[in-house]
Design a protein around this motif. Structure first.
Motif, PDB file in Angstrom:
ATOM      1  N   SER A 256      20.850  32.436   2.234  1.00 32.85           N
ATOM      2  CA  SER A 256      21.657  33.295   1.376  1.00 32.85           C
ATOM      3  C   SER A 256      23.110  33.212   1.838  1.00 32.85           C
ATOM      4  O   SER A 256      23.372  32.984   3.024  1.00 32.85           O
ATOM      5  CB  SER A 256      21.166  34.749   1.470  1.00 32.85           C
ATOM      6  OG  SER A 256      22.029  35.638   0.794  1.00 32.85           O
TER       7      SER A 256
ATOM      8  N   GLU B 202      25.514  26.428  -3.456  1.00 31.70           N
ATOM      9  CA  GLU B 202      24.185  26.057  -3.953  1.00 31.70           C
ATOM     10  C   GLU B 202      23.936  24.560  -3.766  1.00 31.70           C
ATOM     11  O   GLU B 202      22.862  24.154  -3.320  1.00 31.70           O
ATOM     12  CB  GLU B 202      24.040  26.424  -5.420  1.00 31.70           C
ATOM     13  CG  GLU B 202      22.646  26.092  -5.965  1.00 31.70           C
ATOM     14  CD  GLU B 202      22.554  26.212  -7.470  1.00 31.70           C
ATOM     15  OE1 GLU B 202      21.408  26.250  -7.970  1.00 31.70           O
ATOM     16  OE2 GLU B 202      23.587  26.247  -8.146  1.00 31.70           O
ATOM     17  N   ASP B 203      24.924  23.746  -4.089  1.00 27.86           N
ATOM     18  CA  ASP B 203      24.779  22.299  -3.915  1.00 27.86           C
ATOM     19  C   ASP B 203      24.526  21.932  -2.455  1.00 27.86           C
ATOM     20  O   ASP B 203      23.841  20.949  -2.161  1.00 27.86           O
ATOM     21  CB  ASP B 203      26.035  21.576  -4.405  1.00 27.86           C
ATOM     22  CG  ASP B 203      26.159  21.583  -5.920  1.00 27.86           C
ATOM     23  OD1 ASP B 203      25.153  21.863  -6.603  1.00 27.86           O
ATOM     24  OD2 ASP B 203      27.270  21.317  -6.425  1.00 27.86           O
TER      25      ASP B 203
ATOM     26  N   ASP C 284      20.071  29.136  -1.441  1.00 23.67           N
ATOM     27  CA  ASP C 284      19.065  29.591  -2.400  1.00 23.67           C
ATOM     28  C   ASP C 284      19.455  30.909  -3.052  1.00 23.67           C
ATOM     29  O   ASP C 284      18.994  31.230  -4.152  1.00 23.67           O
ATOM     30  CB  ASP C 284      17.721  29.788  -1.692  1.00 23.67           C
ATOM     31  CG  ASP C 284      17.275  28.548  -0.944  1.00 23.67           C
ATOM     32  OD1 ASP C 284      16.815  27.605  -1.605  1.00 23.67           O
ATOM     33  OD2 ASP C 284      17.400  28.530   0.299  1.00 23.67           O
TER      34      ASP C 284
ATOM     35  N   ILE D 173      22.773  33.784  -3.704  1.00 25.23           N
ATOM     36  CA  ILE D 173      24.167  34.193  -3.632  1.00 25.23           C
ATOM     37  C   ILE D 173      24.189  35.715  -3.757  1.00 25.23           C
ATOM     38  O   ILE D 173      23.758  36.273  -4.766  1.00 25.23           O
ATOM     39  CB  ILE D 173      25.031  33.566  -4.750  1.00 25.23           C
ATOM     40  CG1 ILE D 173      24.900  32.033  -4.752  1.00 25.23           C
ATOM     41  CG2 ILE D 173      26.487  33.993  -4.595  1.00 25.23           C
ATOM     42  CD1 ILE D 173      25.453  31.353  -3.517  1.00 25.23           C
TER      43      ILE D 173
ATOM     44  N   THR E 101      25.707  28.923 -11.398  1.00 28.27           N
ATOM     45  CA  THR E 101      24.700  28.500 -10.429  1.00 28.27           C
ATOM     46  C   THR E 101      23.295  28.844 -10.913  1.00 28.27           C
ATOM     47  O   THR E 101      23.106  29.770 -11.698  1.00 28.27           O
ATOM     48  CB  THR E 101      24.955  29.169  -9.066  1.00 28.27           C
ATOM     49  OG1 THR E 101      23.912  28.856  -8.160  1.00 28.27           O
ATOM     50  CG2 THR E 101      25.039  30.670  -9.190  1.00 28.27           C
ATOM     51  N   ASP E 102      22.323  28.112 -10.408  1.00 34.54           N
ATOM     52  CA  ASP E 102      20.919  28.432 -10.661  1.00 34.54           C
ATOM     53  C   ASP E 102      20.307  29.184  -9.488  1.00 34.54           C
ATOM     54  O   ASP E 102      19.093  29.426  -9.457  1.00 34.54           O
ATOM     55  CB  ASP E 102      20.115  27.149 -10.913  1.00 34.54           C
ATOM     56  CG  ASP E 102      20.490  26.490 -12.227  1.00 34.54           C
ATOM     57  OD1 ASP E 102      20.776  27.220 -13.192  1.00 34.54           O
ATOM     58  OD2 ASP E 102      20.500  25.239 -12.289  1.00 34.54           O
ATOM     59  N   ALA E 103      21.131  29.556  -8.504  1.00 36.66           N
ATOM     60  CA  ALA E 103      20.632  30.295  -7.350  1.00 36.66           C
ATOM     61  C   ALA E 103      20.197  31.696  -7.763  1.00 36.66           C
ATOM     62  O   ALA E 103      20.548  32.196  -8.833  1.00 36.66           O
ATOM     63  CB  ALA E 103      21.716  30.382  -6.274  1.00 36.66           C
TER      64      ALA E 103
END
Length: 261
Positions: free
Chosen positions: A147, A167-168, A172, A174, A192-194
């Motif tokens: 995180s 994230e990149d 996992d 944010i 982001t997809d986080a």
């Protein structure tokens, strides 16, 4: 990531295993710490204590993390540990301990205390995303869930871009302290997809709903994290939202808009 989707946010010098255990019945996760891992951040923490801040300063920070997480082994909560560092070695050690306990390792890019920023940790990392991403990558290599705790309203920082870069690099989660810019949570979600955790002012159904409607996956409670009345209220609101009341509320809102047109 955790259920219910409410976390306790770290409070330096206060967020320990007992603090997490006392409120575990209301939440799905607890971020312990923060704790300074290396020489520069520990010196910064000592300076902060000298001016009456409260900080954890154990002689062996990594062993302390291990002991604290062990104390929560039988508690129904997913723990995390918020850490501050300027070097990667102690970070990898702490992350490995977190991995052993199925705990999250949270990199602190959030602390705004002058001493910590001058050391090159805390919110200074938001303006130095390359270093932040190096820390994320080093922690992620241990296999732990990473995180990153960030804050809005930092001058000349594009927070969604920083979140995407983290994230990149392997983050996992944010964890966003929204300050007085709650809508930035939506920008981070879009970037982001986080798993996004929204923090700041979470007290009741209204504040929970605002963050979740911006797209946050969960919320966290800071200062009133030891108040069972607040935690119960936040937990009930969050569970109701994800159980489907969100749809009914949105349908009602749409109906009202149609009636007004």
């Amino acid at each position: 990531m955790f259920e219910p989707r409410v976390a306790l946010a770290s409070l330096s010098g206060e967020a320990d295993a007992s603090w997490a255990d006392n409120s575990a019945e209301y939440v799905g996760a607890a971020f312990l710490g923060g704790i300074a891992l290396d020489g520069p951040t520990r010196e910064a923490a000592r300076s902060m204590v000298d001016r009456d801040r409260t900080e954890f300063l154990p002689s062996d920070p990594v062993a302390f993390i291990d002991d604290q997480l062990s104390a929560l082994a039988d508690v129904s909560i997913r723990p995390g540990y918020n850490v501050r560092t300027t070097t990667l070695g102690p970070l990898r050690e702490a992350a490995a301990v977190c991995a052993d306990h199925d705990a999250l390792l949270e990199i602190n890019a959030h602390c705004r205390q002058d001493e910590m920023c001058a050391a090159g940790a805390g919110q200074s990392l938001l303006a130095n995303s390359e270093t932040l991403c190096e820390q994320v990558g080093a922690a992620a290599e241990t296999g732990t869930t990473v995180s990153v705790k960030v804050r809005t309203e930092v001058s000349a920082v594009d927070l969604p871009a920083v979140a995407a870069a983290a994230e990149d690099a392997g983050a996992d989660v944010i964890h966003v302290d929204a300050m007085d810019s709650e809508s930035v949570v939506a920008d981070v979600v879009d970037a982001t997809d986080a798993f996004v955790v929204a923090n700041n002012g979470v007290r009741d159904e209204q504040t929970v709903r605002e963050y979740l409607e911006y797209g946050a996956d969960a919320v966290s409670v800071g200062r009133p994290s030891d108040d069972p009345v607040v935690l119960s209220r936040v937990g009930n609101a969050t569970t109701a939202y994800f159980d489907g009341s969100k749809s009914s509320v949105q349908s009602t809102a749409s109906h009202r808009q149609e009636s007004d047109s």
